[in-house]
Design an enzyme around this catalytic site. Structure first.
Site, PDB file in Angstrom:
ATOM      1  N   GLU A  37       0.870  -1.194   0.000  1.00  0.00           N
ATOM      2  CA  GLU A  37       0.000   0.000   0.000  1.00  0.00           C
ATOM      3  C   GLU A  37       0.898   1.234   0.000  1.00  0.00           C
ATOM      4  O   GLU A  37       1.787   1.358   0.829  1.00  0.00           O
ATOM      5  CB  GLU A  37      -0.923  -0.037   1.226  1.00  0.00           C
ATOM      6  CG  GLU A  37      -1.683   1.250   1.516  1.00  0.00           C
ATOM      7  CD  GLU A  37      -2.531   1.763   0.354  1.00  0.00           C
ATOM      8  OE1 GLU A  37      -3.402   1.022  -0.119  1.00  0.00           O
ATOM      9  OE2 GLU A  37      -2.297   2.904  -0.085  1.00  0.00           O
ATOM     10  N   GLU A  39      -0.161   4.347   0.464  1.00  0.00           N
ATOM     11  CA  GLU A  39      -0.589   5.438   1.331  1.00  0.00           C
ATOM     12  C   GLU A  39      -1.168   4.901   2.644  1.00  0.00           C
ATOM     13  O   GLU A  39      -0.422   4.414   3.486  1.00  0.00           O
ATOM     14  CB  GLU A  39      -1.597   6.314   0.580  1.00  0.00           C
ATOM     15  CG  GLU A  39      -1.580   7.748   1.041  1.00  0.00           C
ATOM     16  CD  GLU A  39      -2.412   8.649   0.154  1.00  0.00           C
ATOM     17  OE1 GLU A  39      -3.154   8.143  -0.706  1.00  0.00           O
ATOM     18  OE2 GLU A  39      -2.318   9.877   0.353  1.00  0.00           O
ATOM     19  N   GLY A  43      -7.703   2.554   2.065  1.00  0.00           N
ATOM     20  CA  GLY A  43      -7.927   3.103   0.719  1.00  0.00           C
ATOM     21  C   GLY A  43      -8.799   4.336   0.688  1.00  0.00           C
ATOM     22  O   GLY A  43      -8.942   5.068   1.672  1.00  0.00           O
ATOM     23  N   CYS A  45     -12.063   4.580   0.363  1.00  0.00           N
ATOM     24  CA  CYS A  45     -13.305   4.467   1.126  1.00  0.00           C
ATOM     25  C   CYS A  45     -13.108   4.953   2.555  1.00  0.00           C
ATOM     26  O   CYS A  45     -13.827   5.827   3.036  1.00  0.00           O
ATOM     27  CB  CYS A  45     -13.766   3.013   1.099  1.00  0.00           C
ATOM     28  SG  CYS A  45     -15.217   2.708   2.084  1.00  0.00           S
ATOM     29  N   GLY A 186     -22.105  18.134 -10.351  1.00  0.00           N
ATOM     30  CA  GLY A 186     -22.410  16.694 -10.361  1.00  0.00           C
ATOM     31  C   GLY A 186     -23.403  16.341  -9.273  1.00  0.00           C
ATOM     32  O   GLY A 186     -23.123  16.528  -8.094  1.00  0.00           O
ATOM     33  N   GLY A 188     -24.502  13.323  -8.606  1.00  0.00           N
ATOM     34  CA  GLY A 188     -24.430  11.909  -8.215  1.00  0.00           C
ATOM     35  C   GLY A 188     -24.312  11.823  -6.702  1.00  0.00           C
ATOM     36  O   GLY A 188     -24.491  12.831  -5.987  1.00  0.00           O
ATOM     37  N   GLU A 209     -26.379  19.695 -12.097  1.00  0.00           N
ATOM     38  CA  GLU A 209     -26.414  18.323 -12.623  1.00  0.00           C
ATOM     39  C   GLU A 209     -26.879  18.364 -14.081  1.00  0.00           C
ATOM     40  O   GLU A 209     -27.873  18.995 -14.421  1.00  0.00           O
ATOM     41  CB  GLU A 209     -27.369  17.458 -11.769  1.00  0.00           C
ATOM     42  CG  GLU A 209     -27.811  16.147 -12.383  1.00  0.00           C
ATOM     43  CD  GLU A 209     -26.674  15.209 -12.775  1.00  0.00           C
ATOM     44  OE1 GLU A 209     -25.715  15.055 -11.995  1.00  0.00           O
ATOM     45  OE2 GLU A 209     -26.749  14.643 -13.890  1.00  0.00           O
ATOM     46  N   VAL A 275     -17.624  15.073  -9.704  1.00  0.00           N
ATOM     47  CA  VAL A 275     -17.723  14.007 -10.711  1.00  0.00           C
ATOM     48  C   VAL A 275     -16.344  13.611 -11.224  1.00  0.00           C
ATOM     49  O   VAL A 275     -15.434  14.424 -11.274  1.00  0.00           O
ATOM     50  CB  VAL A 275     -18.551  14.428 -11.953  1.00  0.00           C
ATOM     51  CG1 VAL A 275     -20.005  14.118 -11.777  1.00  0.00           C
ATOM     52  CG2 VAL A 275     -18.321  15.868 -12.306  1.00  0.00           C
ATOM     53  N   HIS A 450     -44.325  -4.254  13.906  1.00  0.00           N
ATOM     54  CA  HIS A 450     -45.005  -2.971  14.105  1.00  0.00           C
ATOM     55  C   HIS A 450     -44.603  -2.393  15.459  1.00  0.00           C
ATOM     56  O   HIS A 450     -44.560  -3.131  16.444  1.00  0.00           O
ATOM     57  CB  HIS A 450     -46.519  -3.177  14.089  1.00  0.00           C
ATOM     58  CG  HIS A 450     -47.278  -1.917  14.380  1.00  0.00           C
ATOM     59  ND1 HIS A 450     -47.417  -0.917  13.430  1.00  0.00           N
ATOM     60  CD2 HIS A 450     -47.899  -1.482  15.507  1.00  0.00           C
ATOM     61  CE1 HIS A 450     -48.109   0.078  13.969  1.00  0.00           C
ATOM     62  NE2 HIS A 450     -48.411  -0.242  15.230  1.00  0.00           N
TER      63      HIS A 450
HETATM   64  P1  FAD Z   1      -9.504   2.130  -3.118  1.00  0.00           P
HETATM   65  O1  FAD Z   1     -10.357   2.251  -1.944  1.00  0.00           O
HETATM   66  O2  FAD Z   1      -9.336   3.330  -3.985  1.00  0.00           O
HETATM   67  O3  FAD Z   1      -8.073   1.653  -2.603  1.00  0.00           O
HETATM   68  C1  FAD Z   1      -7.002   1.513  -3.460  1.00  0.00           C
HETATM   69  C2  FAD Z   1      -5.698   1.613  -2.677  1.00  0.00           C
HETATM   70  O4  FAD Z   1      -4.614   1.253  -3.530  1.00  0.00           O
HETATM   71  C3  FAD Z   1      -5.403   3.015  -2.189  1.00  0.00           C
HETATM   72  O5  FAD Z   1      -5.180   3.001  -0.801  1.00  0.00           O
HETATM   73  C4  FAD Z   1      -4.136   3.428  -2.938  1.00  0.00           C
HETATM   74  O6  FAD Z   1      -3.261   4.219  -2.158  1.00  0.00           O
HETATM   75  C5  FAD Z   1      -3.496   2.082  -3.252  1.00  0.00           C
HETATM   76  N1  FAD Z   1      -2.610   2.088  -4.421  1.00  0.00           N
HETATM   77  C6  FAD Z   1      -2.915   2.586  -5.653  1.00  0.00           C
HETATM   78  N2  FAD Z   1      -1.874   2.376  -6.492  1.00  0.00           N
HETATM   79  C7  FAD Z   1      -0.907   1.727  -5.784  1.00  0.00           C
HETATM   80  C8  FAD Z   1       0.384   1.240  -6.102  1.00  0.00           C
HETATM   81  N3  FAD Z   1       0.888   1.316  -7.342  1.00  0.00           N
HETATM   82  N4  FAD Z   1       1.108   0.665  -5.119  1.00  0.00           N
HETATM   83  C9  FAD Z   1       0.608   0.543  -3.862  1.00  0.00           C
HETATM   84  N5  FAD Z   1      -0.622   0.978  -3.513  1.00  0.00           N
HETATM   85  C10 FAD Z   1      -1.375   1.549  -4.469  1.00  0.00           C
HETATM   86  N6  FAD Z   1     -18.649   3.647  -1.939  1.00  0.00           N
HETATM   87  C11 FAD Z   1     -19.619   3.035  -1.229  1.00  0.00           C
HETATM   88  O7  FAD Z   1     -19.866   1.853  -1.431  1.00  0.00           O
HETATM   89  N7  FAD Z   1     -20.336   3.721  -0.285  1.00  0.00           N
HETATM   90  C12 FAD Z   1     -20.135   5.030  -0.042  1.00  0.00           C
HETATM   91  O8  FAD Z   1     -20.789   5.616   0.806  1.00  0.00           O
HETATM   92  C13 FAD Z   1     -19.126   5.699  -0.773  1.00  0.00           C
HETATM   93  N8  FAD Z   1     -18.868   7.002  -0.553  1.00  0.00           N
HETATM   94  C14 FAD Z   1     -17.875   7.607  -1.242  1.00  0.00           C
HETATM   95  C15 FAD Z   1     -17.656   8.953  -1.021  1.00  0.00           C
HETATM   96  C16 FAD Z   1     -16.636   9.605  -1.700  1.00  0.00           C
HETATM   97  C17 FAD Z   1     -16.390  11.064  -1.428  1.00  0.00           C
HETATM   98  C18 FAD Z   1     -15.830   8.872  -2.640  1.00  0.00           C
HETATM   99  C19 FAD Z   1     -14.712   9.554  -3.384  1.00  0.00           C
HETATM  100  C20 FAD Z   1     -16.072   7.545  -2.883  1.00  0.00           C
HETATM  101  C21 FAD Z   1     -17.095   6.897  -2.199  1.00  0.00           C
HETATM  102  N9  FAD Z   1     -17.367   5.549  -2.418  1.00  0.00           N
HETATM  103  C22 FAD Z   1     -18.382   4.948  -1.729  1.00  0.00           C
HETATM  104  C23 FAD Z   1     -16.616   4.753  -3.401  1.00  0.00           C
HETATM  105  C24 FAD Z   1     -15.566   3.879  -2.677  1.00  0.00           C
HETATM  106  O9  FAD Z   1     -14.719   4.696  -1.916  1.00  0.00           O
HETATM  107  C25 FAD Z   1     -14.775   3.063  -3.687  1.00  0.00           C
HETATM  108  O10 FAD Z   1     -15.656   2.364  -4.538  1.00  0.00           O
HETATM  109  C26 FAD Z   1     -13.872   2.075  -2.984  1.00  0.00           C
HETATM  110  O11 FAD Z   1     -12.949   2.728  -2.135  1.00  0.00           O
HETATM  111  C27 FAD Z   1     -13.089   1.227  -3.985  1.00  0.00           C
HETATM  112  O12 FAD Z   1     -12.301   0.337  -3.284  1.00  0.00           O
HETATM  113  P2  FAD Z   1     -10.962  -0.268  -3.920  1.00  0.00           P
HETATM  114  O13 FAD Z   1     -10.438  -1.221  -2.903  1.00  0.00           O
HETATM  115  O14 FAD Z   1     -11.226  -0.769  -5.274  1.00  0.00           O
HETATM  116  O15 FAD Z   1      -9.970   0.970  -4.087  1.00  0.00           O
END
Ligand code: FAD
Length: 472
Positions: A37, A39, A43, A45, A186, A188, A209, A275, A450
């Site tokens: 990872e 960061e 992630g 989320c 946006g 959404g 939107e 968006v 209920h």
């Molecule tokens: P991510 O959560 O993006 O995690 C990917 C990780 O990979 C990151 O930590 C990144 O640092 C790491 N990474 C990337 N490249 C590399 C690399 N080369 N080497 C090492 N590490 C790397 N979804 C919902 O279901 N419910 C919600 O309420 C919701 N609210 C949201 C609100 C906002 C403001 C946003 C922006 C998104 C929201 N989402 C929500 C969407 C949700 O956050 C994502 O769908 C979800 O985080 C995707 O998960 P993932 O594991 O695919 O990727």
């Protein structure tokens, strides 16, 4: 599985809800797992998305509840205000605690956590770099779970970043202050949630939107209703509108918004781009080792999540199908089983709940009425509102409606859609019903307690049957 040749059976790249869940499941199945990872654990989320935004929403909702507590018989004297710094500190603490929770689960499951940016050297070898140092890691299999990042939409005249009053969702969840005036682009999930938050905090919010209603991916009735509810709390909702251009002016931006033939200029302190996200695939050497990419990210060869390189799988936002945290986790679990147990399980997206956490909340699962008709179903629609429901009245949350879509021919449930208080929790009865291919008959025979808000779901089923008890 791991042997002298490999450091791990599975290396997962990215510790978001896709990656960390996949890693834990692979470890539970007996694999030696490493997660790389770059960061923070959790992630997008946990750190920039689902969790911080919901913590902010919860604070604003509490503020509004207190402001309107008089209607419930609660007398509050003195001014009720938000301490924004404290609200954001609470949000940070929740994020940090949750992050720690992922770290704890890694330790418990003997998962090695390597910090750094992963880049492929070949289909079994990664170079992981951090702070100018690098190490090589080899694994039999990989799961790409790098997720997605914000992008800056190109709007003529709009330039700069956070300091210039051009915010993305990353800036909104780490906002240093409440802007006096905002334009949110946006409608959404991200756009409407931040509209609710910032307008509740006192910002004058204009929400733009492009489609004819907010949350256009949901059943039309819900989008129309949410638009009304947001307007009621002071958000200026401009649907069927576009942000044509922006001009830098003292203290912010002059934005030209076109709605139909009407053109207006709106001055704001901050433009929030709600968006657009892009898959995190750059600089990882993916195409060089044979992983194919498409416009929205990594290409997978089928629903069992293999890429064009058979020992490399991809899940979650990085392949760009459905960008939701729970979908990423679901895919991660399937990919882990497929890799560790040599299976070729595929995903079933028939019952993916989609939720929006505004007040009122919105939730949907299955086909919308329009989609069901487009697919050629003869549909029966049932609707029931929360207005006359006893629990809703007692709680003071009477806005909203439940809508069910039933296949008229076989009586099968096709979709369940709701707007109202707590519907993001209530939607799961629809998820289970869809997964079990429930029919209207069996749903009508499902006793709902209920007094509950969920009685309105039963009432909507009864309405689809033509016999709603409480229909006026
Ligand atoms: P991510 O959560 O993006 O995690 C990917 C990780 O990979 C990151 O930590 C990144 O640092 C790491 N990474 C990337 N490249 C590399 C690399 N080369 N080497 C090492 N590490 C790397 N979804 C919902 O279901 N419910 C919600 O309420 C919701 N609210 C949201 C609100 C906002 C403001 C946003 C922006 C998104 C929201 N989402 C929500 C969407 C949700 O956050 C994502 O769908 C979800 O985080 C995707 O998960 P993932 O594991 O695919 O990727």
């Amino acid at each position: 599985m791991a042997n002298d040749q490999f450091d791990a059976d599975v290396i997962v790249i990215g510790a978001g809800p896709g990656g960390y869940v996949a890693a834990i499941r692979a470890a539970q199945l007996g694999a030696k797992v490493t997660v790389v990872e770059k960061e923070y654990l959790g992630g997008t989320c946990l750190n920039w998305g689902c969790i911080p935004s919901k913590a902010m929403i919860a604070s604003v909702e509490r503020l509004q509840d207190i402001k309107h507590a008089d209607a419930m018989g609660v007398s509050i004297s003195g001014e009720v205000t938000m301490d924004f710094d404290k609200m954001m500190a609470r949000k940070d603490k929740i994020v940090q605690t949750q992050r720690g929770g992922v770290g704890y689960l890694f330790k418990k499951n003997k998962i090695t956590h390597v910090e750094g940016f992963a880049k492929f050297i070949d289909a079994h070898t990664l170079e992981v770099s951090k702070d100018g140092n690098s190490q090589t890691l080899r694994a039999k299999n990989f799961i790409l779970a790098m997720g997605s990042s914000v992008i800056y939409l190109k709007i003529p005249g709009l330039e700069g970043g956070r300091e210039d009053g051009v915010w993305t969702s990353d800036d909104a969840v780490t906002a240093p202050f409440v802007p006096k005036r905002m334009l949110i682009l946006g409608g959404g999930a991200v756009g409407v949630e931040f509209s609710y938050v910032f307008s509740g905090l006192g910002s004058e919010v204009t929400l733009v939107e492009m489609q004819d209603r907010v949350i256009p991916m949901f059943d039309a009735d819900l989008g129309v209703e949410l638009g009304k509810q947001l307007s009621k709390v002071g958000v200026k909702v401009k649907a069927g509108a576009g942000l044509e251009k922006c001009e830098k002016v003292a203290g912010g931006w002059k934005c030209t918004v076109k709605t139909g033939d009407k053109v207006e200029e709106i001055e704001v302190d901050v433009v929030l781009l709600g968006v657009g996200r892009k898959a995190n695939v750059d600089g990882m050497g993916l195409e060089e080792i044979g992983v194919k990419l498409h416009r929205r990210g990594v290409e997978i060869t089928g629903d069992h999540f293999q890429t064009h390189v058979p020992n490399i799988y991809a899940i979650g936002d990085v392949h760009g199908a459905i960008q939701l945290a729970h979908v990423a986790s679901y895919e991660g679990i399937i990919a882990a089983h497929n890799i560790v147990e040599g299976k070729a399980e595929v995903a079933d997206y028939k019952a993916v709940p989609n939720c929006v956490y505004t007040v009122p909340e919105v939730a949907g699962v299955g086909l919308t009425e329009a989609k069901a008709r487009e697919k050629g179903y003869d549909v029966k629609v049932g609707k029931a509102g929360f207005r006359s429901n006893g629990k809703a009245m007692a709680n003071g949350h009477q806005d909203g409606v439940v809508k069910v879509i039933i296949d008229a021919k076989y009586g099968e449930l096709l979709g369940l859609h709701m707007i109202g208080s707590h519907v993001t929790d209530m939607i799961h009865e629809g998820v289970v019903a869809l997964n079990l291919e429930a029919t209207l008959d069996s749903l009508l025979g499902s006793i709902h307690a209920h007094p509950t808000m969920a009685e309105v779901v039963l009432e909507a089923y009864e309405d689809a049957h033509g016999m709603a008890i409480h229909k006026a």
